[in-house]
Design a protein around this motif. Structure first.
Motif, PDB file in Angstrom:
ATOM      1  N   SER A   1       0.816  -1.211   0.000  1.00  0.00           N
ATOM      2  CA  SER A   1       0.000   0.000   0.000  1.00  0.00           C
ATOM      3  C   SER A   1       0.849   1.260   0.000  1.00  0.00           C
ATOM      4  CB  SER A   1      -0.950  -0.006   1.199  1.00  0.00           C
ATOM      5  OG  SER A   1      -0.251   0.030   2.419  1.00  0.00           O
ATOM      6  N   LEU A   2       1.975   1.253   0.724  1.00  0.00           N
ATOM      7  CA  LEU A   2       2.842   2.428   0.700  1.00  0.00           C
ATOM      8  C   LEU A   2       3.617   2.530  -0.606  1.00  0.00           C
ATOM      9  CD1 LEU A   2       4.102   2.588   4.384  1.00  0.00           C
ATOM     10  CD2 LEU A   2       2.577   4.163   3.225  1.00  0.00           C
ATOM     11  N   LEU A   3       3.900   1.395  -1.241  1.00  0.00           N
ATOM     12  CA  LEU A   3       4.523   1.434  -2.576  1.00  0.00           C
ATOM     13  C   LEU A   3       3.619   2.206  -3.535  1.00  0.00           C
ATOM     14  CD1 LEU A   3       6.246  -1.507  -4.458  1.00  0.00           C
ATOM     15  CD2 LEU A   3       4.674   0.007  -5.644  1.00  0.00           C
ATOM     16  N   LEU A   4       2.349   1.828  -3.571  1.00  0.00           N
ATOM     17  CA  LEU A   4       1.454   2.491  -4.521  1.00  0.00           C
ATOM     18  C   LEU A   4       1.161   3.933  -4.105  1.00  0.00           C
ATOM     19  CD1 LEU A   4      -1.874   2.734  -3.572  1.00  0.00           C
ATOM     20  CD2 LEU A   4      -1.561   0.280  -3.507  1.00  0.00           C
ATOM     21  N   THR A   5       1.054   4.186  -2.787  1.00  0.00           N
ATOM     22  CA  THR A   5       0.760   5.539  -2.316  1.00  0.00           C
ATOM     23  C   THR A   5       1.866   6.511  -2.697  1.00  0.00           C
ATOM     24  OG1 THR A   5      -0.587   4.760  -0.463  1.00  0.00           O
ATOM     25  CG2 THR A   5       0.367   6.976  -0.284  1.00  0.00           C
ATOM     26  N   TYR A   6       3.113   6.143  -2.400  1.00  0.00           N
ATOM     27  CA  TYR A   6       4.216   7.068  -2.647  1.00  0.00           C
ATOM     28  C   TYR A   6       4.603   7.120  -4.117  1.00  0.00           C
ATOM     29  CZ  TYR A   6       4.809   8.220   2.199  1.00  0.00           C
ATOM     30  OH  TYR A   6       4.612   8.713   3.461  1.00  0.00           O
ATOM     31  N   PHE A   7       4.308   6.070  -4.847  1.00  0.00           N
ATOM     32  CA  PHE A   7       4.468   6.173  -6.294  1.00  0.00           C
ATOM     33  C   PHE A   7       3.517   7.242  -6.827  1.00  0.00           C
ATOM     34  CE2 PHE A   7       3.051   5.381 -10.548  1.00  0.00           C
ATOM     35  CZ  PHE A   7       4.226   5.163 -11.251  1.00  0.00           C
ATOM     36  N   LEU A   8       2.272   7.163  -6.408  1.00  0.00           N
ATOM     37  CA  LEU A   8       1.274   8.096  -6.927  1.00  0.00           C
ATOM     38  C   LEU A   8       1.587   9.541  -6.556  1.00  0.00           C
ATOM     39  CD1 LEU A   8      -2.014   6.083  -6.228  1.00  0.00           C
ATOM     40  CD2 LEU A   8      -0.879   6.408  -8.436  1.00  0.00           C
ATOM     41  N   VAL A   9       1.857   9.803  -5.263  1.00  0.00           N
ATOM     42  CA  VAL A   9       2.041  11.190  -4.843  1.00  0.00           C
ATOM     43  C   VAL A   9       3.330  11.791  -5.396  1.00  0.00           C
ATOM     44  CG1 VAL A   9       0.683  10.863  -2.753  1.00  0.00           C
ATOM     45  CG2 VAL A   9       3.153  10.565  -2.654  1.00  0.00           C
ATOM     46  N   ASN A  10       4.324  10.955  -5.708  1.00  0.00           N
ATOM     47  CA  ASN A  10       5.577  11.478  -6.246  1.00  0.00           C
ATOM     48  C   ASN A  10       5.567  11.621  -7.754  1.00  0.00           C
ATOM     49  OD1 ASN A  10       7.800  11.832  -4.077  1.00  0.00           O
ATOM     50  ND2 ASN A  10       6.816   9.917  -3.501  1.00  0.00           N
ATOM     51  N   TRP A  11       4.921  10.686  -8.457  1.00  0.00           N
ATOM     52  CA  TRP A  11       5.050  10.678  -9.904  1.00  0.00           C
ATOM     53  C   TRP A  11       3.851  11.244 -10.654  1.00  0.00           C
ATOM     54  CZ3 TRP A  11       9.502  10.718 -11.986  1.00  0.00           C
ATOM     55  CH2 TRP A  11      10.573  10.046 -11.400  1.00  0.00           C
ATOM     56  N   VAL A  12       2.690  11.339 -10.020  1.00  0.00           N
ATOM     57  CA  VAL A  12       1.548  11.938 -10.723  1.00  0.00           C
ATOM     58  C   VAL A  12       1.856  13.365 -11.175  1.00  0.00           C
ATOM     59  CG1 VAL A  12      -0.780  12.864 -10.347  1.00  0.00           C
ATOM     60  CG2 VAL A  12      -0.299  10.485  -9.842  1.00  0.00           C
ATOM     61  N   PRO A  13       2.419  14.256 -10.314  1.00  0.00           N
ATOM     62  CA  PRO A  13       2.724  15.600 -10.804  1.00  0.00           C
ATOM     63  C   PRO A  13       3.792  15.626 -11.882  1.00  0.00           C
ATOM     64  CG  PRO A  13       3.177  15.432  -8.427  1.00  0.00           C
ATOM     65  CD  PRO A  13       2.696  14.102  -8.886  1.00  0.00           C
ATOM     66  N   VAL A  14       4.805  14.747 -11.756  1.00  0.00           N
ATOM     67  CA  VAL A  14       5.887  14.728 -12.745  1.00  0.00           C
ATOM     68  C   VAL A  14       5.375  14.251 -14.102  1.00  0.00           C
ATOM     69  CG1 VAL A  14       8.130  13.736 -13.331  1.00  0.00           C
ATOM     70  CG2 VAL A  14       7.638  14.407 -10.968  1.00  0.00           C
ATOM     71  N   VAL A  15       4.600  13.160 -14.099  1.00  0.00           N
ATOM     72  CA  VAL A  15       4.056  12.624 -15.355  1.00  0.00           C
ATOM     73  C   VAL A  15       3.089  13.621 -15.980  1.00  0.00           C
ATOM     74  CG1 VAL A  15       2.589  10.821 -16.322  1.00  0.00           C
ATOM     75  CG2 VAL A  15       4.393  10.219 -14.704  1.00  0.00           C
ATOM     76  N   ALA A  16       2.277  14.288 -15.148  1.00  0.00           N
ATOM     77  CA  ALA A  16       1.356  15.291 -15.680  1.00  0.00           C
ATOM     78  C   ALA A  16       2.108  16.437 -16.330  1.00  0.00           C
ATOM     79  CB  ALA A  16       0.452  15.809 -14.559  1.00  0.00           C
ATOM     80  N   GLY A  17       3.166  16.926 -15.665  1.00  0.00           N
ATOM     81  CA  GLY A  17       3.980  17.992 -16.244  1.00  0.00           C
ATOM     82  C   GLY A  17       4.659  17.552 -17.528  1.00  0.00           C
ATOM     83  N   HIS A  18       5.125  16.303 -17.555  1.00  0.00           N
ATOM     84  CA  HIS A  18       5.781  15.773 -18.750  1.00  0.00           C
ATOM     85  C   HIS A  18       4.804  15.675 -19.915  1.00  0.00           C
ATOM     86  CE1 HIS A  18       8.878  13.647 -20.959  1.00  0.00           C
ATOM     87  NE2 HIS A  18       8.032  12.673 -21.226  1.00  0.00           N
ATOM     88  N   ASN A  19       3.510  15.507 -19.618  1.00  0.00           N
ATOM     89  CA  ASN A  19       2.486  15.410 -20.660  1.00  0.00           C
ATOM     90  C   ASN A  19       1.952  16.767 -21.097  1.00  0.00           C
ATOM     91  OD1 ASN A  19       2.744  12.681 -20.649  1.00  0.00           O
ATOM     92  ND2 ASN A  19       0.716  12.239 -19.829  1.00  0.00           N
ATOM     93  N   GLY A  20       2.566  17.857 -20.593  1.00  0.00           N
ATOM     94  CA  GLY A  20       2.213  19.183 -21.071  1.00  0.00           C
ATOM     95  C   GLY A  20       1.348  20.010 -20.153  1.00  0.00           C
ATOM     96  N   LEU A  21       0.952  19.466 -19.008  1.00  0.00           N
ATOM     97  CA  LEU A  21       0.148  20.250 -18.070  1.00  0.00           C
ATOM     98  C   LEU A  21       1.035  21.249 -17.335  1.00  0.00           C
ATOM     99  CD1 LEU A  21      -2.184  17.518 -16.502  1.00  0.00           C
ATOM    100  CD2 LEU A  21      -2.656  19.046 -18.421  1.00  0.00           C
ATOM    101  N   SER A  22       0.462  22.350 -16.889  1.00  0.00           N
ATOM    102  CA  SER A  22       1.218  23.357 -16.156  1.00  0.00           C
ATOM    103  C   SER A  22       1.591  22.837 -14.771  1.00  0.00           C
ATOM    104  CB  SER A  22       0.386  24.640 -16.003  1.00  0.00           C
ATOM    105  OG  SER A  22      -0.738  24.384 -15.179  1.00  0.00           O
ATOM    106  N   ILE A  23       2.546  23.525 -14.126  1.00  0.00           N
ATOM    107  CA  ILE A  23       2.939  23.129 -12.773  1.00  0.00           C
ATOM    108  C   ILE A  23       1.739  23.199 -11.831  1.00  0.00           C
ATOM    109  CG2 ILE A  23       4.299  23.816 -10.757  1.00  0.00           C
ATOM    110  CD1 ILE A  23       6.538  24.611 -12.614  1.00  0.00           C
ATOM    111  N   GLY A  24       0.925  24.248 -11.976  1.00  0.00           N
ATOM    112  CA  GLY A  24      -0.255  24.372 -11.135  1.00  0.00           C
ATOM    113  C   GLY A  24      -1.216  23.211 -11.315  1.00  0.00           C
ATOM    114  N   SER A  25      -1.441  22.808 -12.571  1.00  0.00           N
ATOM    115  CA  SER A  25      -2.341  21.677 -12.841  1.00  0.00           C
ATOM    116  C   SER A  25      -1.767  20.379 -12.316  1.00  0.00           C
ATOM    117  CB  SER A  25      -2.598  21.559 -14.351  1.00  0.00           C
ATOM    118  OG  SER A  25      -3.286  22.694 -14.833  1.00  0.00           O
TER     119      SER A  25
END
Length: 458
Positions: free
Chosen positions: A265-289
């Motif tokens: 559960s902590l593997l998936l939790t910390y994967f999500l909270v760490n990489w969701v913003p990075v992957v979103a930014g890499h896909n063209g979303l703004s830092i705020g988004s």
């Protein structure tokens, strides 16, 4: 009144209405949890800004994420044992001071190596605080409401992440990423005087230590001093409890299954909270988004842990936790396909947070109820320490797989399978551990989040 039946300390806490004093304890612990959550996940919020400022690849942040979590692993184990030996309150004060210092050192960093070192110190304090404030809340919570109260208190963790996310989104464009860590380091310093003045030591820990005067003062604040029989439990060696006691008296299978569940559960939790913003930014979303998407993940977990925690006290912890992880697996698998749209990503992240991270928080409450007073902080510390191994693996593995060219859709599908694995182990706890146990007193092993959870754990 003189002929009234005298009760032991556990019975007083379990039978009495929740007092203002107990609520204040849980509020203080929730405040520390909020600071813990804010500081733990701040590095994920500022990572896109540092990537742009220092001109480094996103995958290079895997070791930075992992360093803070490694510190958290060591802190949870070391300070969990220390909390059982010397008490919850002094160790909690020391760990809050430690993560404050680590956060204030972070703005001075000018390289990935120095940033990694600062996050290690911060993680040591963050990880060490957790078993202390969870134990303290659990030991002042009536058994019938323990899952509800512990999970509600622990909502401070994702709430801190949500607040940290929105504050970061405002501060980073205005005054730079370093300001986020200054705020994150100063706030704990203001919290320490509140803890010194208003946070008590665990009454059950004081009972094990034989400090009757301190217990009487605490019960007076709960307006229950005349109900206490003055009896102490037969177990009096909590200060020297070895880790092997986590595997004695029928606790072995439950300990192992809790460790596996928290690892996944902590593997998936910390994967999500760490990489969701990075992957979103890499896909063209703004830092705020990108930051808002991560905040929605945590925002969903706040609602999830409250709803699932209440259900856990009604129908059984393991059953509710298992269903949460199961439904969360579906939402996590969809995140990779939604990462190009800020609105869609926020909605899917909210659902994933509600079920999977909400279930993970309920697992912490189940862990607190499983162990008895003399080994609770040790049990929580080791469980969270093992879980932090998963928390380290998740972000680092994400960096490795992204660097190897894995598509985000496949990556989040893999993490969804991890949530499915946590569901299986949670159901196993209900089937093979909780169902065959009966509720016992606090001087003996506790095998459910409440009496209801023990009766309906399957």
């Amino acid at each position: 009144m003189q002929n009234a039946v005298k009760l032991d300390l556990e019975s007083i806490i379990d039978a009495s209405p929740v007092s203002r004093f107990q609520i204040s304890i849980m509020a203080l612990c929730g405040l520390v949890a909020m600071l813990d959550g804010c500081d733990t996940q701040t590095i994920a919020f500022v990572a896109p800004a540092i990537v742009g400022s220092w001109h480094v690849a996103p995958a290079a942040f895997g070791p930075v994420f992992g360093a803070g979590l490694l510190g958290g692993l060591l802190g949870a184990i070391v300070f969990g044992i220390t909390g059982d030996r010397f008490g919850r309150k002094p160790v909690l004060l020391g760990t809050v001071l430690l993560f404050s210092i680590g956060s204030l050192l972070t703005p001075l960093c000018d390289s990935l190596s120095s940033l990694t070192a600062a996050r290690s110190v911060t993680g040591l304090g963050l990880g060490g605080a957790l078993p202390c404030f969870v134990s303290l809340t659990s030991e002042y919570a009536p058994k019938r409401l323990r899952a509800t109260l512990v999970t509600t208190m622990f909502c401070g963790f994702p709430l801190g992440a949500v607040i940290g996310g929105f504050v970061s989104a405002q501060l980073i464009p205005a005054v730079g990423w370093r300001s986020v860590f200054v705020v994150g380091g100063v706030l704990p310093l203001f919290t320490i005087p509140l803890l010194i003045a208003f946070a008590p030591e665990s009454a059950r820990f004081l009972e094990l230590r034989g400090d009757r005067k301190a217990i009487t003062r605490l019960l007076r604040r709960m307006r229950s001093e005349f109900e206490w029989s003055g009896e102490a439990p037969s177990i009096g060696h909590g200060a020297r409890t070895p880790v092997v006691n986590l595997f004695r008296e029928g606790r072995a299978l439950g300990t192992v299954l809790l460790w596996i569940t928290l690892f996944l559960s902590l593997l998936l939790t910390y994967f999500l909270v760490n990489w969701v913003p990075v992957v979103a930014g890499h896909n063209g979303l703004s830092i705020g988004s990108a930051v808002r998407a991560a905040s929605m993940l945590n925002f969903g977990s706040i609602f999830g842990c409250i709803v699932l925690g209440r259900l856990a006290d009604r129908v059984g912890t393991a059953r509710v936790v298992g269903c949460g992880f199961l439904l969360g697996a579906i939402a996590i698998a969809l995140i990779g396909r939604a990462a190009a749209s800020g609105t869609l990503l926020g909605a899917v992240a909210f659902i994933a947070g509600f079920f999977s991270i909400g279930a993970q928080i309920c697992t912490v409450a189940m862990c607190a109820a499983f162990y008895d007073t003399f080994s609770r902080a040790t049990g929580i510390g080791w469980s969270m320490g093992v879980g932090r191994i998963g928390a380290i693996v998740g972000p680092v593995l994400g960096g490795v797989l992204l660097a190897a060219g894995m598509a985000p859709s496949a990556l989040f599908l893999l993490v969804g399978a991890t949530s499915l694995g946590a569901a299986i182990t949670s159901f196993a706890i209900g089937r093979f551990v909780l169902r065959v146990r009966q509720p016992q007193s606090d001087g003996a092993p506790e095998y459910g989040a409440s009496a209801a959870a023990s009766r309906h754990a399957g």
